[in-house]
Design an enzyme around this catalytic site. Structure first.
Site, PDB file in Angstrom:
ATOM      1  N   HIS B 142      35.896  12.819   6.841  1.00 38.45           N
ATOM      2  CA  HIS B 142      34.653  12.640   6.269  1.00 38.45           C
ATOM      3  C   HIS B 142      33.575  12.421   7.134  1.00 38.45           C
ATOM      4  O   HIS B 142      32.587  12.518   6.914  1.00 38.45           O
ATOM      5  CB  HIS B 142      35.027  11.268   5.470  1.00 38.45           C
ATOM      6  CG  HIS B 142      35.641  11.466   4.274  1.00 38.45           C
ATOM      7  ND1 HIS B 142      35.695  12.378   3.329  1.00 38.45           N
ATOM      8  CD2 HIS B 142      36.844  10.553   3.938  1.00 38.45           C
ATOM      9  CE1 HIS B 142      36.573  12.155   2.490  1.00 38.45           C
ATOM     10  NE2 HIS B 142      37.280  11.376   2.728  1.00 38.45           N
ATOM     11  N   ASP B 179      44.169  16.606   2.252  1.00 40.23           N
ATOM     12  CA  ASP B 179      43.859  15.147   1.967  1.00 40.23           C
ATOM     13  C   ASP B 179      43.381  15.308   0.424  1.00 40.23           C
ATOM     14  O   ASP B 179      42.643  16.219   0.104  1.00 40.23           O
ATOM     15  CB  ASP B 179      43.009  14.728   2.758  1.00 40.23           C
ATOM     16  CG  ASP B 179      42.640  13.115   2.524  1.00 40.23           C
ATOM     17  OD1 ASP B 179      43.180  12.157   3.209  1.00 40.23           O
ATOM     18  OD2 ASP B 179      41.905  12.810   1.742  1.00 40.23           O
ATOM     19  N   HIS B 181      40.974  13.800  -0.694  1.00 35.79           N
ATOM     20  CA  HIS B 181      39.498  13.661  -0.847  1.00 35.79           C
ATOM     21  C   HIS B 181      39.030  15.108  -0.117  1.00 35.79           C
ATOM     22  O   HIS B 181      39.611  15.559   0.674  1.00 35.79           O
ATOM     23  CB  HIS B 181      38.819  12.673  -0.268  1.00 35.79           C
ATOM     24  CG  HIS B 181      39.317  11.288  -0.649  1.00 35.79           C
ATOM     25  ND1 HIS B 181      40.517  10.480  -0.146  1.00 35.79           N
ATOM     26  CD2 HIS B 181      38.864  10.742  -1.681  1.00 35.79           C
ATOM     27  CE1 HIS B 181      40.701   9.555  -1.033  1.00 35.79           C
ATOM     28  NE2 HIS B 181      39.922   9.604  -1.879  1.00 35.79           N
TER      29      HIS B 181
END
Lengths: 205, 344
Positions: B142, B179, B181
Protein backbone atom coordinates in the site's frame (compact mmCIF):
# COMPACT_ATOMS: atom_id res chain seq x y z
CA UNK A 1 -23.97 22.86 -0.30
CA UNK A 2 -24.25 25.51 -2.95
CA UNK A 3 -23.63 25.63 -6.68
CA UNK A 4 -20.36 27.49 -6.06
CA UNK A 5 -19.09 24.42 -4.17
CA UNK A 6 -19.72 22.05 -7.07
CA UNK A 7 -19.43 24.10 -10.27
CA UNK A 8 -16.51 24.02 -12.67
CA UNK A 9 -14.76 27.39 -12.61
CA UNK A 10 -13.19 29.06 -14.47
CA UNK A 11 -14.96 27.79 -17.54
CA UNK A 12 -14.01 27.89 -21.21
CA UNK A 13 -16.35 30.18 -23.18
CA UNK A 14 -16.76 31.16 -26.82
CA UNK A 15 -18.00 34.21 -28.72
CA UNK A 16 -20.87 34.65 -31.21
CA UNK A 17 -18.52 35.27 -34.14
CA UNK A 18 -16.47 32.08 -33.62
CA UNK A 19 -16.70 29.49 -36.39
CA UNK A 20 -18.67 26.39 -35.46
CA UNK A 21 -15.96 24.15 -36.92
CA UNK A 22 -13.37 25.64 -34.57
CA UNK A 23 -15.70 25.38 -31.58
CA UNK A 24 -16.40 21.75 -32.47
CA UNK A 25 -12.66 21.01 -32.33
CA UNK A 26 -12.28 22.87 -29.03
CA UNK A 27 -15.13 20.95 -27.46
CA UNK A 28 -13.77 17.61 -28.63
CA UNK A 29 -10.34 18.46 -27.29
CA UNK A 30 -11.62 19.54 -23.88
CA UNK A 31 -14.20 16.74 -23.80
CA UNK A 32 -17.09 19.07 -23.03
CA UNK A 33 -20.52 19.04 -24.64
CA UNK A 34 -21.42 22.70 -24.39
CA UNK A 35 -19.86 26.16 -24.09
CA UNK A 36 -21.37 29.38 -22.76
CA UNK A 37 -21.35 32.15 -25.38
CA UNK A 38 -20.30 35.59 -24.11
CA UNK A 39 -20.06 39.09 -25.54
CA UNK A 40 -17.00 41.32 -25.40
CA UNK A 41 -17.81 42.28 -21.78
CA UNK A 42 -18.03 38.66 -20.71
CA UNK A 43 -21.80 38.73 -20.37
CA UNK A 44 -23.73 35.57 -21.17
CA UNK A 45 -25.70 35.75 -24.41
CA UNK A 46 -26.27 32.07 -25.18
CA UNK A 47 -25.08 28.49 -25.02
CA UNK A 48 -23.82 26.31 -27.83
CA UNK A 49 -24.09 22.54 -27.48
CA UNK A 50 -22.71 19.57 -29.37
CA UNK A 51 -26.23 18.89 -30.51
CA UNK A 52 -26.59 22.40 -31.97
CA UNK A 53 -23.36 21.85 -33.90
CA UNK A 54 -24.52 18.45 -35.14
CA UNK A 55 -27.74 19.96 -36.49
CA UNK A 56 -25.78 22.77 -38.16
CA UNK A 57 -23.48 20.23 -39.83
CA UNK A 58 -26.45 18.37 -41.25
CA UNK A 59 -27.95 21.63 -42.58
CA UNK A 60 -25.02 22.40 -44.91
CA UNK A 61 -22.73 25.41 -45.37
CA UNK A 62 -21.15 24.43 -42.08
CA UNK A 63 -17.64 25.77 -42.80
CA UNK A 64 -18.79 29.38 -42.75
CA UNK A 65 -21.36 29.24 -39.99
CA UNK A 66 -20.76 31.02 -36.74
CA UNK A 67 -21.83 30.25 -33.21
CA UNK A 68 -24.42 33.00 -33.28
CA UNK A 69 -26.38 31.21 -36.02
CA UNK A 70 -26.71 27.97 -34.07
CA UNK A 71 -26.67 28.83 -30.36
CA UNK A 72 -29.56 28.82 -27.94
CA UNK A 73 -30.20 32.30 -26.57
CA UNK A 74 -31.41 33.08 -23.09
CA UNK A 75 -30.39 29.79 -21.58
CA UNK A 76 -31.51 28.82 -18.10
CA UNK A 77 -28.81 29.92 -15.66
CA UNK A 78 -27.75 29.37 -12.10
CA UNK A 79 -26.27 31.70 -9.50
CA UNK A 80 -23.29 30.60 -7.39
CA UNK A 81 -25.50 31.03 -4.32
CA UNK A 82 -28.21 28.66 -5.60
CA UNK A 83 -28.47 25.43 -3.70
CA UNK A 84 -27.27 22.16 -5.15
CA UNK A 85 -30.79 20.81 -4.70
CA UNK A 86 -32.06 23.59 -6.96
CA UNK A 87 -29.41 22.81 -9.62
CA UNK A 88 -29.91 19.04 -9.46
CA UNK A 89 -33.69 19.32 -9.71
CA UNK A 90 -33.43 21.64 -12.72
CA UNK A 91 -30.93 19.38 -14.50
CA UNK A 92 -33.19 16.38 -13.94
CA UNK A 93 -36.42 18.15 -14.90
CA UNK A 94 -35.17 19.95 -18.01
CA UNK A 95 -32.71 17.20 -19.03
CA UNK A 96 -30.02 19.81 -19.54
CA UNK A 97 -26.45 18.68 -19.99
CA UNK A 98 -25.24 21.77 -18.17
CA UNK A 99 -26.23 25.23 -17.02
CA UNK A 100 -24.05 28.36 -17.06
CA UNK A 101 -23.46 30.01 -13.69
CA UNK A 102 -23.60 33.82 -13.80
CA UNK A 103 -23.16 36.67 -11.32
CA UNK A 104 -25.42 39.70 -10.77
CA UNK A 105 -24.07 41.37 -13.93
CA UNK A 106 -24.78 38.25 -16.02
CA UNK A 107 -21.06 37.57 -16.30
CA UNK A 108 -20.21 33.88 -16.64
CA UNK A 109 -18.38 32.64 -13.55
CA UNK A 110 -18.70 28.89 -14.07
CA UNK A 111 -20.72 26.00 -15.41
CA UNK A 112 -22.62 23.29 -13.62
CA UNK A 113 -22.86 20.11 -15.70
CA UNK A 114 -24.10 16.58 -15.06
CA UNK A 115 -20.46 15.71 -14.62
CA UNK A 116 -20.25 18.20 -11.74
CA UNK A 117 -23.23 16.50 -10.12
CA UNK A 118 -21.38 13.20 -10.25
CA UNK A 119 -18.31 14.82 -8.73
CA UNK A 120 -20.47 16.10 -5.88
CA UNK A 121 -21.89 12.61 -5.37
CA UNK A 122 -18.42 11.05 -5.41
CA UNK A 123 -17.28 13.65 -2.90
CA UNK A 124 -20.28 13.10 -0.63
CA UNK A 125 -19.61 9.37 -0.68
CA UNK A 126 -15.92 10.05 -0.01
CA UNK A 127 -14.72 7.91 -2.91
CA UNK A 128 -11.54 9.90 -3.49
CA UNK A 129 -10.14 8.90 -0.15
CA UNK A 130 -8.69 5.51 0.78
CA UNK A 131 -11.06 3.69 3.05
CA UNK A 132 -13.27 0.72 3.88
CA UNK A 133 -17.04 0.47 3.82
CA UNK A 134 -19.40 -0.67 6.54
CA UNK A 135 -23.16 -0.94 5.98
CA UNK A 136 -25.52 -0.91 8.95
CA UNK A 137 -29.17 -1.90 8.61
CA UNK A 138 -31.45 0.60 10.29
CA UNK A 139 -34.91 -0.87 10.83
CA UNK A 140 -36.05 1.55 13.55
CA UNK A 141 -34.33 4.90 12.95
CA UNK A 142 -35.54 6.50 16.17
CA UNK A 143 -33.66 3.96 18.20
CA UNK A 144 -31.00 2.42 15.99
CA UNK A 145 -29.82 5.55 14.23
CA UNK A 146 -29.04 7.13 17.58
CA UNK A 147 -27.12 4.02 18.64
CA UNK A 148 -25.19 3.90 15.37
CA UNK A 149 -24.24 7.55 15.45
CA UNK A 150 -23.27 7.41 19.12
CA UNK A 151 -21.00 4.47 18.34
CA UNK A 152 -19.51 6.19 15.31
CA UNK A 153 -19.01 9.42 17.23
CA UNK A 154 -16.34 7.65 19.25
CA UNK A 155 -14.38 7.20 16.01
CA UNK A 156 -15.02 10.55 14.37
CA UNK A 157 -11.45 10.86 13.10
CA UNK A 158 -11.96 7.66 11.09
CA UNK A 159 -15.23 8.64 9.42
CA UNK A 160 -14.97 9.74 5.79
CA UNK A 161 -18.72 9.77 5.17
CA UNK A 162 -21.95 8.39 6.63
CA UNK A 163 -25.13 8.40 4.60
CA UNK A 164 -28.56 7.16 5.58
CA UNK A 165 -30.31 5.80 2.53
CA UNK A 166 -33.70 7.04 1.53
CA UNK A 167 -36.44 4.40 1.47
CA UNK A 168 -34.76 1.09 0.67
CA UNK A 169 -35.75 -0.12 -2.78
CA UNK A 170 -39.49 -0.43 -3.34
CA UNK A 171 -40.86 -1.30 0.03
CA UNK A 172 -40.97 -0.04 3.57
CA UNK A 173 -38.03 -2.25 4.55
CA UNK A 174 -35.00 -1.36 6.56
CA UNK A 175 -32.89 1.60 5.58
CA UNK A 176 -29.13 1.38 5.38
CA UNK A 177 -26.51 3.59 6.94
CA UNK A 178 -23.55 3.54 4.54
CA UNK A 179 -20.33 4.43 6.30
CA UNK A 180 -16.90 4.86 4.77
CA UNK A 181 -14.05 4.64 7.23
CA UNK A 182 -10.54 5.96 6.90
CA UNK A 183 -8.89 2.62 7.77
CA UNK A 184 -7.92 -0.74 6.33
CA UNK A 185 -9.31 -2.37 9.47
CA UNK A 186 -12.95 -1.52 10.16
CA UNK A 187 -13.12 -4.59 12.47
CA UNK A 188 -13.16 -2.75 15.82
CA UNK A 189 -15.90 -0.36 14.68
CA UNK A 190 -17.96 -3.21 13.21
CA UNK A 191 -17.65 -5.01 16.52
CA UNK A 192 -18.81 -1.99 18.51
CA UNK A 193 -21.77 -1.49 16.20
CA UNK A 194 -22.75 -5.13 16.72
CA UNK A 195 -22.28 -4.84 20.45
CA UNK A 196 -24.69 -1.88 20.36
CA UNK A 197 -27.28 -4.31 19.02
CA UNK A 198 -27.09 -3.18 15.39
CA UNK A 199 -27.15 -5.38 12.32
CA UNK A 200 -23.93 -4.90 10.36
CA UNK A 201 -24.04 -6.20 6.79
CA UNK A 202 -21.49 -8.94 6.06
CA UNK A 203 -20.42 -8.62 2.41
CA UNK A 204 -20.32 -11.92 0.58
CA UNK A 205 -22.03 -13.83 3.36
CA UNK B 1 21.41 -20.41 9.96
CA UNK B 2 19.81 -23.24 8.09
CA UNK B 3 22.86 -24.11 6.00
CA UNK B 4 22.67 -26.71 3.33
CA UNK B 5 19.34 -27.49 1.88
CA UNK B 6 18.17 -30.94 1.15
CA UNK B 7 15.07 -31.58 -0.81
CA UNK B 8 12.95 -32.74 2.04
CA UNK B 9 11.15 -35.39 0.07
CA UNK B 10 14.47 -37.20 -0.05
CA UNK B 11 17.83 -36.86 -1.69
CA UNK B 12 20.47 -34.29 -0.92
CA UNK B 13 21.66 -33.61 -4.41
CA UNK B 14 19.16 -31.05 -5.58
CA UNK B 15 20.78 -27.65 -5.06
CA UNK B 16 19.18 -26.43 -8.27
CA UNK B 17 15.80 -26.46 -6.57
CA UNK B 18 16.86 -24.69 -3.38
CA UNK B 19 14.24 -22.42 -1.90
CA UNK B 20 15.59 -19.63 0.27
CA UNK B 21 13.94 -18.00 3.26
CA UNK B 22 14.70 -14.30 3.70
CA UNK B 23 13.67 -13.81 7.29
CA UNK B 24 15.00 -11.62 10.06
CA UNK B 25 13.53 -11.91 13.54
CA UNK B 26 14.08 -8.20 14.14
CA UNK B 27 10.98 -7.68 11.98
CA UNK B 28 9.08 -8.90 15.04
CA UNK B 29 10.24 -5.79 16.94
CA UNK B 30 7.99 -3.56 14.83
CA UNK B 31 5.36 -3.12 17.57
CA UNK B 32 1.98 -1.86 16.43
CA UNK B 33 0.10 -1.76 19.71
CA UNK B 34 -2.65 -3.66 21.45
CA UNK B 35 -5.38 -4.96 19.15
CA UNK B 36 -3.61 -4.07 15.90
CA UNK B 37 -4.15 -6.83 13.33
CA UNK B 38 -0.71 -6.39 11.71
CA UNK B 39 1.03 -7.71 14.81
CA UNK B 40 4.33 -9.37 15.70
CA UNK B 41 2.57 -12.72 16.34
CA UNK B 42 2.03 -13.05 12.61
CA UNK B 43 5.70 -13.85 12.07
CA UNK B 44 5.95 -15.94 15.23
CA UNK B 45 3.04 -18.08 14.03
CA UNK B 46 4.66 -18.56 10.63
CA UNK B 47 8.00 -19.59 12.11
CA UNK B 48 6.32 -22.03 14.50
CA UNK B 49 4.42 -23.61 11.64
CA UNK B 50 7.50 -23.93 9.44
CA UNK B 51 9.37 -25.54 12.30
CA UNK B 52 6.51 -27.94 12.98
CA UNK B 53 6.41 -29.03 9.34
CA UNK B 54 10.23 -29.22 9.23
CA UNK B 55 10.18 -26.94 6.21
CA UNK B 56 12.31 -24.61 8.32
CA UNK B 57 15.22 -27.06 8.15
CA UNK B 58 14.91 -27.54 4.41
CA UNK B 59 15.16 -23.87 3.52
CA UNK B 60 18.30 -21.92 2.76
CA UNK B 61 18.32 -19.19 5.41
CA UNK B 62 19.68 -15.96 4.00
CA UNK B 63 21.49 -13.38 6.12
CA UNK B 64 19.61 -10.09 5.99
CA UNK B 65 21.07 -6.59 5.95
CA UNK B 66 19.08 -3.38 6.14
CA UNK B 67 18.33 -2.13 2.64
CA UNK B 68 20.66 0.60 1.43
CA UNK B 69 19.08 4.02 1.37
CA UNK B 70 19.70 4.31 -2.36
CA UNK B 71 17.69 1.14 -3.03
CA UNK B 72 14.79 2.64 -1.11
CA UNK B 73 14.93 6.12 -2.62
CA UNK B 74 14.99 4.52 -6.07
CA UNK B 75 11.22 4.20 -5.58
CA UNK B 76 10.43 6.44 -2.57
CA UNK B 77 10.69 10.17 -1.96
CA UNK B 78 13.83 10.75 0.18
CA UNK B 79 11.85 13.28 2.22
CA UNK B 80 9.32 10.56 3.08
CA UNK B 81 12.06 8.17 4.18
CA UNK B 82 13.49 10.88 6.46
CA UNK B 83 10.02 11.58 7.78
CA UNK B 84 9.51 7.88 8.51
CA UNK B 85 12.83 7.66 10.33
CA UNK B 86 12.02 10.76 12.36
CA UNK B 87 8.52 9.55 13.27
CA UNK B 88 9.98 6.32 14.63
CA UNK B 89 12.84 7.98 16.48
CA UNK B 90 10.56 10.63 17.97
CA UNK B 91 8.30 7.95 19.39
CA UNK B 92 5.29 8.85 17.27
CA UNK B 93 2.52 6.25 17.40
CA UNK B 94 1.74 6.33 13.68
CA UNK B 95 2.73 7.94 10.39
CA UNK B 96 0.30 9.50 7.89
CA UNK B 97 -2.70 7.39 8.96
CA UNK B 98 -3.69 5.75 12.23
CA UNK B 99 -3.46 2.38 10.44
CA UNK B 100 0.28 2.79 9.96
CA UNK B 101 1.46 2.33 13.54
CA UNK B 102 5.14 2.81 14.32
CA UNK B 103 7.41 2.33 17.32
CA UNK B 104 11.07 3.29 17.84
CA UNK B 105 12.16 -0.04 16.26
CA UNK B 106 9.90 0.25 13.22
CA UNK B 107 12.35 2.06 10.98
CA UNK B 108 14.98 -0.63 11.49
CA UNK B 109 12.35 -3.32 10.85
CA UNK B 110 11.22 -1.56 7.67
CA UNK B 111 14.80 -1.40 6.38
CA UNK B 112 15.21 -5.10 7.13
CA UNK B 113 11.93 -5.98 5.42
CA UNK B 114 13.13 -4.22 2.30
CA UNK B 115 16.61 -5.69 2.84
CA UNK B 116 15.12 -9.19 2.98
CA UNK B 117 13.71 -8.63 -0.50
CA UNK B 118 17.10 -7.41 -1.74
CA UNK B 119 18.76 -10.50 -0.23
CA UNK B 120 16.12 -12.78 -1.74
CA UNK B 121 16.38 -11.32 -5.24
CA UNK B 122 20.20 -11.35 -5.06
CA UNK B 123 20.22 -15.02 -3.99
CA UNK B 124 18.00 -15.97 -6.91
CA UNK B 125 19.83 -13.83 -9.47
CA UNK B 126 23.22 -15.22 -8.44
CA UNK B 127 21.93 -18.78 -8.49
CA UNK B 128 22.39 -19.47 -4.77
CA UNK B 129 18.69 -20.20 -4.61
CA UNK B 130 16.17 -21.29 -7.18
CA UNK B 131 13.42 -19.16 -5.64
CA UNK B 132 12.76 -17.47 -2.31
CA UNK B 133 10.16 -16.34 0.18
CA UNK B 134 10.50 -13.32 2.46
CA UNK B 135 8.15 -13.41 5.46
CA UNK B 136 8.53 -9.80 6.51
CA UNK B 137 6.74 -7.04 8.32
CA UNK B 138 5.96 -4.22 8.06
CA UNK B 139 4.29 -5.12 4.75
CA UNK B 140 4.70 -2.94 1.69
CA UNK B 141 2.18 -2.93 -1.14
CA UNK B 142 0.00 0.00 0.00
CA UNK B 143 2.97 2.33 0.51
CA UNK B 144 3.05 5.15 -2.03
CA UNK B 145 5.97 7.21 -3.34
CA UNK B 146 5.77 9.68 -0.45
CA UNK B 147 3.16 8.34 1.93
CA UNK B 148 2.50 5.41 4.19
CA UNK B 149 -0.86 3.69 3.88
CA UNK B 150 -2.56 0.61 5.33
CA UNK B 151 0.16 -0.79 7.64
CA UNK B 152 2.85 -0.37 4.94
CA UNK B 153 5.96 1.72 5.68
CA UNK B 154 8.17 0.94 2.66
CA UNK B 155 7.09 -0.73 -0.55
CA UNK B 156 9.27 -3.82 -0.24
CA UNK B 157 8.25 -5.46 -3.51
CA UNK B 158 8.65 -2.25 -5.51
CA UNK B 159 12.13 -1.79 -4.04
CA UNK B 160 12.95 -5.36 -5.12
CA UNK B 161 11.58 -4.86 -8.64
CA UNK B 162 13.59 -1.68 -9.09
CA UNK B 163 16.67 -3.43 -7.68
CA UNK B 164 16.32 -6.17 -10.30
CA UNK B 165 16.13 -3.56 -13.03
CA UNK B 166 18.90 -1.26 -11.74
CA UNK B 167 21.34 -3.87 -10.47
CA UNK B 168 20.86 -6.68 -12.99
CA UNK B 169 19.53 -4.80 -15.99
CA UNK B 170 16.34 -6.81 -16.27
CA UNK B 171 13.85 -5.43 -18.76
CA UNK B 172 10.67 -7.29 -17.84
CA UNK B 173 9.70 -7.90 -14.23
CA UNK B 174 6.21 -9.12 -13.31
CA UNK B 175 4.57 -8.55 -9.94
CA UNK B 176 1.53 -10.62 -9.01
CA UNK B 177 -0.31 -9.33 -5.95
CA UNK B 178 -2.90 -11.73 -4.52
CA UNK B 179 -3.34 -9.89 -1.23
CA UNK B 180 -7.08 -9.31 -0.76
CA UNK B 181 -6.55 -5.53 -0.88
CA UNK B 182 -5.54 -3.65 -4.02
CA UNK B 183 -1.78 -3.08 -4.23
CA UNK B 184 -2.23 0.65 -4.84
CA UNK B 185 1.30 1.67 -3.91
CA UNK B 186 2.96 -0.82 -6.22
CA UNK B 187 0.58 0.08 -9.04
CA UNK B 188 1.18 3.80 -8.72
CA UNK B 189 4.97 3.41 -8.55
CA UNK B 190 5.07 1.54 -11.86
CA UNK B 191 1.88 2.40 -13.74
CA UNK B 192 3.64 4.73 -16.18
CA UNK B 193 6.27 2.12 -17.09
CA UNK B 194 6.25 -0.85 -19.41
CA UNK B 195 9.14 -2.77 -17.80
CA UNK B 196 7.14 -3.78 -14.72
CA UNK B 197 3.89 -5.66 -15.31
CA UNK B 198 1.66 -5.38 -12.26
CA UNK B 199 -1.27 -7.70 -11.63
CA UNK B 200 -3.52 -7.32 -8.61
CA UNK B 201 -6.42 -9.64 -7.76
CA UNK B 202 -8.44 -8.39 -4.81
CA UNK B 203 -11.85 -7.89 -3.28
CA UNK B 204 -13.87 -5.23 -5.08
CA UNK B 205 -12.86 -1.66 -4.14
CA UNK B 206 -16.47 -0.70 -3.35
CA UNK B 207 -16.20 -2.87 -0.26
CA UNK B 208 -12.59 -2.97 0.73
CA UNK B 209 -9.71 -0.67 1.45
CA UNK B 210 -8.24 1.33 -0.22
CA UNK B 211 -11.03 1.80 -2.78
CA UNK B 212 -8.88 1.59 -5.92
CA UNK B 213 -8.05 -1.29 -8.27
CA UNK B 214 -11.00 -1.09 -10.65
CA UNK B 215 -10.71 -3.18 -13.80
CA UNK B 216 -10.34 -0.09 -15.94
CA UNK B 217 -7.08 0.90 -14.23
CA UNK B 218 -4.75 -0.52 -16.89
CA UNK B 219 -1.69 1.69 -16.72
CA UNK B 220 -0.83 5.19 -17.87
CA UNK B 221 1.14 6.50 -20.87
CA UNK B 222 4.05 4.19 -21.69
CA UNK B 223 2.70 1.81 -19.06
CA UNK B 224 -0.70 1.44 -20.67
CA UNK B 225 -1.54 -2.26 -20.67
CA UNK B 226 1.14 -3.09 -18.08
CA UNK B 227 -1.31 -2.95 -15.16
CA UNK B 228 -4.01 -5.57 -14.72
CA UNK B 229 -6.63 -5.32 -11.99
CA UNK B 230 -9.00 -8.17 -11.20
CA UNK B 231 -11.52 -7.05 -8.58
CA UNK B 232 -13.70 -9.92 -7.33
CA UNK B 233 -16.99 -9.58 -5.45
CA UNK B 234 -17.04 -10.32 -1.72
CA UNK B 235 -17.59 -14.00 -0.98
CA UNK B 236 -15.32 -15.16 -3.82
CA UNK B 237 -13.36 -18.34 -3.26
CA UNK B 238 -11.15 -20.89 -5.01
CA UNK B 239 -13.39 -21.18 -8.08
CA UNK B 240 -13.50 -17.45 -8.75
CA UNK B 241 -9.77 -17.07 -8.21
CA UNK B 242 -9.06 -20.02 -10.45
CA UNK B 243 -11.25 -18.60 -13.22
CA UNK B 244 -9.56 -15.19 -12.95
CA UNK B 245 -6.12 -16.78 -13.17
CA UNK B 246 -6.99 -19.03 -16.09
CA UNK B 247 -8.89 -16.51 -18.20
CA UNK B 248 -6.97 -13.30 -17.54
CA UNK B 249 -3.95 -13.35 -15.25
CA UNK B 250 -1.95 -16.29 -16.60
CA UNK B 251 -2.54 -15.44 -20.28
CA UNK B 252 -1.48 -11.82 -19.61
CA UNK B 253 1.67 -13.00 -17.85
CA UNK B 254 2.41 -15.42 -20.69
CA UNK B 255 2.16 -12.58 -23.12
CA UNK B 256 4.40 -10.32 -21.05
CA UNK B 257 6.95 -13.12 -20.71
CA UNK B 258 8.74 -11.83 -17.61
CA UNK B 259 12.39 -12.42 -16.80
CA UNK B 260 11.60 -12.46 -13.09
CA UNK B 261 8.38 -13.07 -11.17
CA UNK B 262 7.67 -11.33 -7.89
CA UNK B 263 4.67 -12.20 -5.72
CA UNK B 264 2.98 -9.94 -3.18
CA UNK B 265 1.65 -12.84 -1.15
CA UNK B 266 -1.04 -11.61 1.18
CA UNK B 267 -3.09 -14.39 2.72
CA UNK B 268 -6.03 -12.24 3.79
CA UNK B 269 -8.29 -13.64 1.07
CA UNK B 270 -8.39 -16.73 3.31
CA UNK B 271 -11.77 -17.77 4.62
CA UNK B 272 -11.44 -16.68 8.23
CA UNK B 273 -9.54 -13.47 7.74
CA UNK B 274 -11.01 -10.68 9.91
CA UNK B 275 -10.28 -7.87 7.42
CA UNK B 276 -11.97 -9.21 4.31
CA UNK B 277 -14.78 -11.38 3.01
CA UNK B 278 -13.22 -13.94 0.66
CA UNK B 279 -13.08 -17.71 1.00
CA UNK B 280 -9.85 -18.91 -0.56
CA UNK B 281 -8.72 -22.21 0.95
CA UNK B 282 -5.12 -23.28 1.53
CA UNK B 283 -5.66 -25.52 -1.48
CA UNK B 284 -6.56 -22.41 -3.50
CA UNK B 285 -3.39 -20.62 -2.45
CA UNK B 286 -1.40 -23.76 -3.28
CA UNK B 287 -2.98 -23.88 -6.73
CA UNK B 288 -2.20 -20.22 -7.47
CA UNK B 289 1.36 -20.69 -6.29
CA UNK B 290 1.80 -23.82 -8.40
CA UNK B 291 0.61 -22.03 -11.52
CA UNK B 292 2.81 -19.01 -10.87
CA UNK B 293 5.80 -21.22 -10.19
CA UNK B 294 5.17 -23.12 -13.43
CA UNK B 295 5.03 -19.81 -15.25
CA UNK B 296 8.33 -18.73 -13.68
CA UNK B 297 9.90 -22.05 -14.69
CA UNK B 298 8.75 -21.52 -18.25
CA UNK B 299 9.68 -17.86 -18.71
CA UNK B 300 12.14 -16.91 -15.97
CA UNK B 301 14.30 -19.99 -15.51
CA UNK B 302 12.36 -20.42 -12.27
CA UNK B 303 13.40 -17.01 -10.88
CA UNK B 304 10.65 -16.16 -8.42
CA UNK B 305 10.63 -14.25 -5.14
CA UNK B 306 7.53 -14.02 -2.99
CA UNK B 307 6.99 -11.74 -0.03
CA UNK B 308 4.44 -11.59 2.73
CA UNK B 309 1.91 -8.77 2.65
CA UNK B 310 -1.31 -9.22 4.68
CA UNK B 311 -3.05 -12.14 6.37
CA UNK B 312 -4.48 -11.58 9.84
CA UNK B 313 -6.00 -14.85 10.98
CA UNK B 314 -2.93 -16.47 12.51
CA UNK B 315 -3.96 -20.07 11.94
CA UNK B 316 -4.91 -19.47 8.29
CA UNK B 317 -1.84 -17.36 7.75
CA UNK B 318 0.56 -20.01 9.04
CA UNK B 319 -1.16 -22.78 7.12
CA UNK B 320 -1.28 -20.81 3.87
CA UNK B 321 2.36 -19.73 4.12
CA UNK B 322 3.30 -23.35 4.67
CA UNK B 323 1.48 -24.59 1.57
CA UNK B 324 2.77 -21.61 -0.43
CA UNK B 325 6.32 -22.61 0.49
CA UNK B 326 5.59 -26.28 -0.12
CA UNK B 327 4.75 -25.37 -3.71
CA UNK B 328 7.80 -23.16 -4.12
CA UNK B 329 10.02 -25.95 -2.76
CA UNK B 330 8.52 -28.69 -4.91
CA UNK B 331 10.59 -30.27 -7.63
CA UNK B 332 9.23 -29.57 -11.06
CA UNK B 333 6.48 -31.91 -12.07
CA UNK B 334 6.09 -33.24 -8.58
CA UNK B 335 2.86 -33.04 -6.65
CA UNK B 336 3.93 -31.54 -3.33
CA UNK B 337 0.90 -32.89 -1.51
CA UNK B 338 1.92 -36.42 -2.44
CA UNK B 339 5.55 -35.69 -1.67
CA UNK B 340 4.58 -34.45 1.75
CA UNK B 341 2.76 -37.67 2.53
CA UNK B 342 5.70 -39.72 1.36
CA UNK B 343 8.12 -37.60 3.35
CA UNK B 344 6.13 -37.93 6.53
Amino acid sequence: MLVRDGMTSPVMTTTPDALLAAVDDQMAERRVHQLPVVDAAGKLIGIITARDIGLAMAAGGFEKRTVESAMTTEPVTLRPSDTLEHALTLLLRERFGAMPVVDEQDKVVGIFARHDCLKVLSNVLGLEEAGSRVDVEIARPADELAKALTTLAGHDAQIISAILSNRQGRGQGARTLYVRLRTIDPGPIRRKLREAGLKVVEPGA
Amino acid sequence: MGGVVVAWWGGNNAPAMTTALAYDERCIEHATGEGHPERPDRLTAIVQKLRATHQWDELLHLPIKPAALESITAVHDPAYVRRLQAACEMGESYIDAIDSAVCPRSYAAALLAAGAMIAATDAVMTGRAHNAFAPVRPPGHHCEFDRSMGFCLLNNIAIAAQHLISRYGLERVAIVDFDVHHGNGTQHLFEERSDVFFVSIHEHPSYLYPGTGFAWEKGVGDGEGATLNMPLPPGSGDNEYRAAFETKILPALEQFSPQFLLISAGFDAAEHDPLAHQKVSPHGFAWMTRRLKALAEKHCGGRLVSTLEGGYDLRSLAECVSVHLRELMADEGEDPAMAMKAGM
